[in-house]
Design a protein around this motif. Structure first.
Motif, PDB file in Angstrom:
ATOM      1  N   TYR A  32       0.874  -1.007  -0.063  1.00 15.04           N
ATOM      2  CA  TYR A  32      -0.131   0.163   0.714  1.00 15.04           C
ATOM      3  C   TYR A  32       0.733   1.375   0.264  1.00 15.04           C
ATOM      4  O   TYR A  32       0.481   2.464  -0.405  1.00 15.04           O
ATOM      5  CB  TYR A  32      -0.808  -0.444   1.395  1.00 15.04           C
ATOM      6  CG  TYR A  32      -2.150  -1.291   1.424  1.00 15.04           C
ATOM      7  CD1 TYR A  32      -2.240  -2.128  -0.405  1.00 15.04           C
ATOM      8  CD2 TYR A  32      -2.273  -1.373   2.546  1.00 15.04           C
ATOM      9  CE1 TYR A  32      -3.225  -2.831  -0.317  1.00 15.04           C
ATOM     10  CE2 TYR A  32      -3.116  -2.641   1.846  1.00 15.04           C
ATOM     11  CZ  TYR A  32      -3.263  -4.001   1.817  1.00 15.04           C
ATOM     12  OH  TYR A  32      -4.609  -4.245   2.034  1.00 15.04           O
ATOM     13  N   ILE A  33       2.148   1.236   0.510  1.00 14.56           N
ATOM     14  CA  ILE A  33       2.823   2.504   0.439  1.00 14.56           C
ATOM     15  C   ILE A  33       3.805   2.144  -0.247  1.00 14.56           C
ATOM     16  O   ILE A  33       4.406   1.014  -0.051  1.00 14.56           O
ATOM     17  CB  ILE A  33       3.139   3.138   1.835  1.00 14.56           C
ATOM     18  CG1 ILE A  33       3.410   2.064   2.614  1.00 14.56           C
ATOM     19  CG2 ILE A  33       1.963   3.893   2.150  1.00 14.56           C
ATOM     20  CD1 ILE A  33       4.126   3.094   4.081  1.00 14.56           C
ATOM     21  N   PRO A  34       4.613   3.062  -1.402  1.00 15.72           N
ATOM     22  CA  PRO A  34       4.331   4.527  -1.181  1.00 15.72           C
ATOM     23  C   PRO A  34       3.144   4.215  -2.245  1.00 15.72           C
ATOM     24  O   PRO A  34       3.379   2.952  -3.247  1.00 15.72           O
ATOM     25  CB  PRO A  34       5.520   4.998  -1.785  1.00 15.72           C
ATOM     26  CG  PRO A  34       6.129   4.147  -2.515  1.00 15.72           C
ATOM     27  CD  PRO A  34       6.242   2.538  -1.675  1.00 15.72           C
ATOM     28  N   SER A  35       2.189   5.370  -2.606  1.00 13.10           N
ATOM     29  CA  SER A  35       1.654   5.687  -3.212  1.00 13.10           C
ATOM     30  C   SER A  35       2.053   7.088  -4.044  1.00 13.10           C
ATOM     31  O   SER A  35       1.653   8.167  -3.797  1.00 13.10           O
ATOM     32  CB  SER A  35       0.003   5.133  -2.553  1.00 13.10           C
ATOM     33  OG  SER A  35      -0.168   6.947  -1.602  1.00 13.10           O
ATOM     34  N   ALA A  36       0.968   6.633  -5.332  1.00 20.78           N
ATOM     35  CA  ALA A  36       1.237   7.919  -6.094  1.00 20.78           C
ATOM     36  C   ALA A  36       0.363   9.012  -5.729  1.00 20.78           C
ATOM     37  O   ALA A  36       0.731   9.941  -5.732  1.00 20.78           O
ATOM     38  CB  ALA A  36       0.666   7.048  -7.698  1.00 20.78           C
ATOM     39  N   CYS A  37      -0.713   8.942  -5.263  1.00 16.63           N
ATOM     40  CA  CYS A  37      -0.968  10.009  -4.378  1.00 16.63           C
ATOM     41  C   CYS A  37      -0.779  10.401  -3.110  1.00 16.63           C
ATOM     42  O   CYS A  37      -1.029  12.080  -2.847  1.00 16.63           O
ATOM     43  CB  CYS A  37      -2.843   9.632  -3.971  1.00 16.63           C
ATOM     44  SG  CYS A  37      -4.234   9.228  -5.338  1.00 16.63           S
ATOM     45  N   TYR A  38      -0.537   9.859  -1.839  1.00 20.75           N
ATOM     46  CA  TYR A  38      -0.043  10.464  -0.801  1.00 20.75           C
ATOM     47  C   TYR A  38       1.928  10.123  -0.153  1.00 20.75           C
ATOM     48  O   TYR A  38       1.808   9.514   0.947  1.00 20.75           O
ATOM     49  CB  TYR A  38      -0.653   9.445   0.009  1.00 20.75           C
ATOM     50  CG  TYR A  38      -2.687   9.829  -0.598  1.00 20.75           C
ATOM     51  CD1 TYR A  38      -2.951  11.093   0.454  1.00 20.75           C
ATOM     52  CD2 TYR A  38      -2.805   8.959  -0.948  1.00 20.75           C
ATOM     53  CE1 TYR A  38      -3.975  12.212   0.652  1.00 20.75           C
ATOM     54  CE2 TYR A  38      -4.549   9.600  -1.082  1.00 20.75           C
ATOM     55  CZ  TYR A  38      -5.017  11.119   0.304  1.00 20.75           C
ATOM     56  OH  TYR A  38      -5.612  11.415  -0.375  1.00 20.75           O
ATOM     57  N   LYS A  39       2.391   9.186  -1.040  1.00 19.32           N
ATOM     58  CA  LYS A  39       3.438   9.025  -1.633  1.00 19.32           C
ATOM     59  C   LYS A  39       3.728   8.532   0.018  1.00 19.32           C
ATOM     60  O   LYS A  39       3.623   6.815  -0.738  1.00 19.32           O
ATOM     61  CB  LYS A  39       4.672  10.197  -1.306  1.00 19.32           C
ATOM     62  CG  LYS A  39       4.710  11.567  -2.117  1.00 19.32           C
ATOM     63  CD  LYS A  39       4.832  11.174  -3.478  1.00 19.32           C
ATOM     64  CE  LYS A  39       5.026  11.736  -4.618  1.00 19.32           C
ATOM     65  NZ  LYS A  39       4.279  11.914  -5.802  1.00 19.32           N
ATOM     66  N   ASN A  40       4.964   8.345   0.806  1.00 15.09           N
ATOM     67  CA  ASN A  40       4.426   7.264   1.835  1.00 15.09           C
ATOM     68  C   ASN A  40       3.863   7.263   3.227  1.00 15.09           C
ATOM     69  O   ASN A  40       4.115   7.098   4.328  1.00 15.09           O
ATOM     70  CB  ASN A  40       6.273   7.286   2.131  1.00 15.09           C
ATOM     71  CG  ASN A  40       7.504   6.774   1.590  1.00 15.09           C
ATOM     72  OD1 ASN A  40       6.988   5.927   1.039  1.00 15.09           O
ATOM     73  ND2 ASN A  40       7.912   7.050   1.538  1.00 15.09           N
ATOM     74  N   THR A  41       2.833   8.138   2.783  1.00 13.55           N
ATOM     75  CA  THR A  41       1.605   8.202   3.706  1.00 13.55           C
ATOM     76  C   THR A  41       0.627   6.835   4.422  1.00 13.55           C
ATOM     77  O   THR A  41       0.353   6.841   3.007  1.00 13.55           O
ATOM     78  CB  THR A  41       0.708   9.588   3.876  1.00 13.55           C
ATOM     79  OG1 THR A  41       1.962  11.225   4.164  1.00 13.55           O
ATOM     80  CG2 THR A  41      -0.153   9.802   4.814  1.00 13.55           C
TER      81      THR A  41
END
Length: 126
Positions: A32-41
């Protein structure tokens, strides 16, 4: 007379909600992380990645969708649980993605047997 109007109103709302759903394909992922929308959050586990069809240059980031399994796409019979799940778009499905919405494992498991791997879905904006 009042009861008839109430019943009629409920039927109209129900039919509108069915007509408003968009059909697509659902799969699942587990990193689930990193993500394109929220990076490492981290954004929790009731999340999903959007295919190019929905991505719209990232404008779909943070949008919520109600997703329901509508049937199988492979030989696994009766994969659907009959439930609907609400997910937040946090990522972009990678190139070659086989689905419209790539659900987290936890979200997919709510609406279908994970053994199926790929399912038909209906989705609506939440």
């Amino acid at each position: 007379m009042g009861k008839s109007i109430l019943v009629f109103s409920v039927v109209i709302v129900f039919l509108f909600s069915i007509a408003y759903a968009t059909s697509g394909i659902g799969t699942f992922y587990t990193t689930y992380i990193p993500s394109a929308c929220y990076k490492n959050t981290p954004e929790g586990v009731m999340i999903a990645a959007a295919s190019d069809t929905l991505w719209d240059n990232g404008r779909v980031c943070g949008k919520m969708f109600h997703v329901t399994c509508t049937g199988p796409r492979n030989p696994v019979p009766h994969p659907c649980t009959g439930k609907t799940v609400t997910v937040k778009i946090v990522d972009h499905c990678p190139a070659g993605c086989a689905s419209t919405i790539d659900l987290s494992f936890e979200a997919f498991s709510q609406i279908a047997n994970p053994v199926a791997g790929i399912i038909n879905i209906d989705y609506t904006p939440a």
